[in-house]
Design a protein around this motif. Structure first.
Motif, mmCIF file in Angstrom:
data_model
loop_
_atom_site.group_PDB
_atom_site.id
_atom_site.type_symbol
_atom_site.label_atom_id
_atom_site.label_comp_id
_atom_site.label_asym_id
_atom_site.label_seq_id
_atom_site.Cartn_x
_atom_site.Cartn_y
_atom_site.Cartn_z
ATOM 1 N N ILE A 143 -0.740 26.349 22.085
ATOM 2 C CA ILE A 143 0.184 27.406 22.490
ATOM 3 C C ILE A 143 0.065 28.581 21.534
ATOM 4 O O ILE A 143 0.235 28.426 20.313
ATOM 5 C CB ILE A 143 1.636 26.887 22.488
ATOM 6 N N LEU A 144 -0.201 29.758 22.072
ATOM 7 C CA LEU A 144 -0.248 30.977 21.271
ATOM 8 C C LEU A 144 1.172 31.385 20.910
ATOM 9 O O LEU A 144 2.062 31.408 21.769
ATOM 10 C CB LEU A 144 -0.926 32.106 22.056
ATOM 11 N N ASP A 145 1.383 31.724 19.645
ATOM 12 C CA ASP A 145 2.676 32.249 19.198
ATOM 13 C C ASP A 145 2.761 33.699 19.685
ATOM 14 O O ASP A 145 2.226 34.608 19.054
ATOM 15 C CB ASP A 145 2.773 32.161 17.672
ATOM 16 N N ALA A 146 3.390 33.891 20.844
ATOM 17 C CA ALA A 146 3.458 35.201 21.486
ATOM 18 C C ALA A 146 4.762 35.312 22.271
ATOM 19 O O ALA A 146 5.460 34.325 22.481
ATOM 20 C CB ALA A 146 2.264 35.397 22.421
ATOM 21 N N GLU A 147 5.066 36.516 22.698
ATOM 22 C CA GLU A 147 6.287 36.747 23.472
ATOM 23 C C GLU A 147 6.199 36.090 24.849
ATOM 24 O O GLU A 147 7.150 35.531 25.343
ATOM 25 C CB GLU A 147 6.534 38.247 23.617
ATOM 26 N N GLU A 148 5.036 36.177 25.500
ATOM 27 C CA GLU A 148 4.824 35.562 26.807
ATOM 28 C C GLU A 148 4.216 34.176 26.621
ATOM 29 O O GLU A 148 3.597 33.890 25.601
ATOM 30 C CB GLU A 148 3.882 36.434 27.640
ATOM 31 N N ASP A 149 4.367 33.327 27.620
ATOM 32 C CA ASP A 149 3.762 31.998 27.569
ATOM 33 C C ASP A 149 2.257 32.107 27.766
ATOM 34 O O ASP A 149 1.788 32.541 28.827
ATOM 35 C CB ASP A 149 4.345 31.101 28.660
ATOM 36 N N VAL A 150 1.520 31.706 26.725
ATOM 37 C CA VAL A 150 0.069 31.679 26.783
ATOM 38 C C VAL A 150 -0.365 30.369 26.145
ATOM 39 O O VAL A 150 -0.106 30.130 24.963
ATOM 40 C CB VAL A 150 -0.567 32.869 26.020
ATOM 41 N N SER A 156 -5.420 26.463 31.978
ATOM 42 C CA SER A 156 -5.231 27.742 31.298
ATOM 43 C C SER A 156 -4.033 28.448 31.911
ATOM 44 O O SER A 156 -3.946 28.566 33.133
ATOM 45 C CB SER A 156 -6.498 28.593 31.475
ATOM 46 N N HIS A 157 -3.114 28.895 31.064
ATOM 47 C CA HIS A 157 -1.935 29.613 31.546
ATOM 48 C C HIS A 157 -1.713 30.847 30.682
ATOM 49 O O HIS A 157 -1.698 30.768 29.460
ATOM 50 C CB HIS A 157 -0.690 28.731 31.475
ATOM 51 N N GLY A 158 -1.523 31.988 31.323
ATOM 52 C CA GLY A 158 -1.188 33.223 30.635
ATOM 53 C C GLY A 158 -2.411 33.996 30.160
ATOM 54 O O GLY A 158 -3.480 33.443 29.954
ATOM 55 N N GLU A 159 -2.202 35.280 29.995
ATOM 56 C CA GLU A 159 -3.241 36.190 29.527
ATOM 57 C C GLU A 159 -3.011 36.515 28.057
ATOM 58 O O GLU A 159 -1.879 36.673 27.611
ATOM 59 C CB GLU A 159 -3.207 37.495 30.339
ATOM 60 N N MET A 160 -4.108 36.636 27.334
ATOM 61 C CA MET A 160 -4.024 36.989 25.922
ATOM 62 C C MET A 160 -3.474 38.410 25.785
ATOM 63 O O MET A 160 -3.944 39.319 26.476
ATOM 64 C CB MET A 160 -5.404 36.925 25.267
ATOM 65 N N PRO A 161 -2.501 38.610 24.905
ATOM 66 C CA PRO A 161 -2.016 39.971 24.664
ATOM 67 C C PRO A 161 -3.060 40.780 23.903
ATOM 68 O O PRO A 161 -3.998 40.217 23.325
ATOM 69 C CB PRO A 161 -0.759 39.749 23.806
ATOM 70 N N ALA A 162 -2.907 42.097 23.917
ATOM 71 C CA ALA A 162 -3.860 42.971 23.233
ATOM 72 C C ALA A 162 -3.805 42.782 21.719
ATOM 73 O O ALA A 162 -4.809 42.942 21.027
ATOM 74 C CB ALA A 162 -3.579 44.430 23.587
ATOM 75 N N GLU A 163 -2.625 42.440 21.209
ATOM 76 C CA GLU A 163 -2.448 42.266 19.759
ATOM 77 C C GLU A 163 -1.658 41.002 19.486
ATOM 78 O O GLU A 163 -0.826 40.590 20.297
ATOM 79 C CB GLU A 163 -1.697 43.461 19.165
ATOM 80 N N ALA A 164 -1.902 40.434 18.307
ATOM 81 C CA ALA A 164 -1.149 39.255 17.883
ATOM 82 C C ALA A 164 0.292 39.649 17.585
ATOM 83 O O ALA A 164 0.582 40.801 17.239
ATOM 84 C CB ALA A 164 -1.791 38.642 16.636
ATOM 85 N N LEU A 165 1.182 38.690 17.722
ATOM 86 C CA LEU A 165 2.582 38.897 17.401
ATOM 87 C C LEU A 165 2.706 39.219 15.924
ATOM 88 O O LEU A 165 2.107 38.549 15.082
ATOM 89 C CB LEU A 165 3.376 37.630 17.736
ATOM 90 N N GLU A 166 3.460 40.273 15.593
ATOM 91 C CA GLU A 166 3.630 40.650 14.192
ATOM 92 C C GLU A 166 4.432 39.579 13.464
ATOM 93 O O GLU A 166 5.464 39.132 13.938
ATOM 94 C CB GLU A 166 4.345 41.999 14.083
ATOM 95 N N LYS A 167 3.903 39.152 12.328
ATOM 96 C CA LYS A 167 4.554 38.097 11.547
ATOM 97 C C LYS A 167 5.485 38.702 10.510
ATOM 98 O O LYS A 167 5.218 39.768 9.972
ATOM 99 C CB LYS A 167 3.516 37.228 10.825
ATOM 100 N N GLN A 168 6.578 37.998 10.256
ATOM 101 C CA GLN A 168 7.525 38.393 9.219
ATOM 102 C C GLN A 168 7.339 37.454 8.037
ATOM 103 O O GLN A 168 7.625 36.268 8.143
ATOM 104 C CB GLN A 168 8.967 38.302 9.743
ATOM 105 N N PHE A 169 6.819 37.975 6.936
ATOM 106 C CA PHE A 169 6.632 37.170 5.743
ATOM 107 C C PHE A 169 7.745 37.521 4.768
ATOM 108 O O PHE A 169 7.763 38.597 4.194
ATOM 109 C CB PHE A 169 5.263 37.446 5.108
ATOM 110 N N GLU A 170 8.678 36.602 4.624
ATOM 111 C CA GLU A 170 9.828 36.847 3.762
ATOM 112 C C GLU A 170 10.008 35.662 2.827
ATOM 113 O O GLU A 170 9.839 34.516 3.212
ATOM 114 C CB GLU A 170 11.091 37.008 4.605
ATOM 115 N N ALA A 171 10.400 35.978 1.606
ATOM 116 C CA ALA A 171 10.716 34.914 0.650
ATOM 117 C C ALA A 171 12.148 34.467 0.879
ATOM 118 O O ALA A 171 13.010 35.254 1.290
ATOM 119 C CB ALA A 171 10.547 35.418 -0.772
ATOM 120 N N ASP A 172 12.393 33.198 0.623
ATOM 121 C CA ASP A 172 13.761 32.704 0.673
ATOM 122 C C ASP A 172 14.557 33.382 -0.429
ATOM 123 O O ASP A 172 14.061 33.613 -1.527
ATOM 124 C CB ASP A 172 13.805 31.188 0.445
ATOM 125 N N ASP A 173 15.820 33.702 -0.161
ATOM 126 C CA ASP A 173 16.653 34.323 -1.173
ATOM 127 C C ASP A 173 16.783 33.443 -2.410
ATOM 128 O O ASP A 173 16.884 33.941 -3.519
ATOM 129 C CB ASP A 173 18.050 34.626 -0.606
#
Length: 179
Positions: free
Chosen positions: A8-15, A126-143
């Motif tokens: 499963i691609l980590d994306a907004e739509e099911d791919v 196969s289900h869903g089309e690949m998006p043009a760009e990967a989902l933007e990742k949020q890299f955050e440190a734990d407080d």
């Protein structure tokens, strides 16, 4: 035996893609099957990450050994699928292209008998089309574990005075315009 994976691609739509592959194939073989199933050119670096049941990332299994001593670190081609995954441990994370960070959740869905006449690996669905760009990742440190703030909080005036407040580099054996 045949391992059947849902990737499963980590994306907004099911791919996602369902892939069947032999249990004694390597993680590198699965990497190649994923690259082909999602239409990548295969020219980027990738890694797997072991994870727990809630997809919390653990140990990296890289494509290449980038360690100081050649052969010291195990890589994708060193692991058969059955070394890492089984009916108890069904999840692994796959990241392709460390610039774009295409991230996939790979789950072992079934272990079945090999079918005669089928060539593995095999793209089953196969289900869903690949998006043009990967989902933007949020890299955050734990407080709780913000290392910079912990370091900054631990400094006192004596520590800061040790660095000096002027721009003189002579005390350190450097010339100001060394290049």
């Amino acid at each position: 035996m045949v391992y059947k994976f849902r990737v499963i691609l980590d994306a907004e739509e099911d791919v996602f893609r369902d892939i069947a592959i032999l249990e004694n194939d390597t993680l590198e073989d699965l990497h190649n099957a994923i690259v082909n199933a999602f239409g990548f050119d295969g020219m980027e670096v990738a890694s797997y990450y072991t994870c727990d049941d809630t997809w919390n990332q653990e140990d990296e299994i890289p494509m290449f050994d980038a360690g100081d001593v050649p052969g010291e670190n195990k890589i994708m081609s060193d692991y058969q699928l059955s070394d890492i995954l089984d009916e108890e441990n069904t999840k692994i994370i796959y990241v392709y292209d460390f610039i774009n960070m295409w991230t996939f959740l790979v789950e072992l869905a079934a272990v079945e008998e090999e079918e005669i006449g089928i060539i593995y690996p095999n793209l089953l669905f196969s289900h869903g089309e690949m998006p043009a760009e990967a989902l933007e990742k949020q890299f955050e440190a734990d407080d709780d574990h913000d290392a910079y703030n912990e370091f900054e909080d631990d400094l006192d005036e004596d520590d800061l005075d040790a660095f000096g407040s002027d721009d003189s580099f002579e005390d350190y054996g450097f010339e100001e315009n060394w290049n």
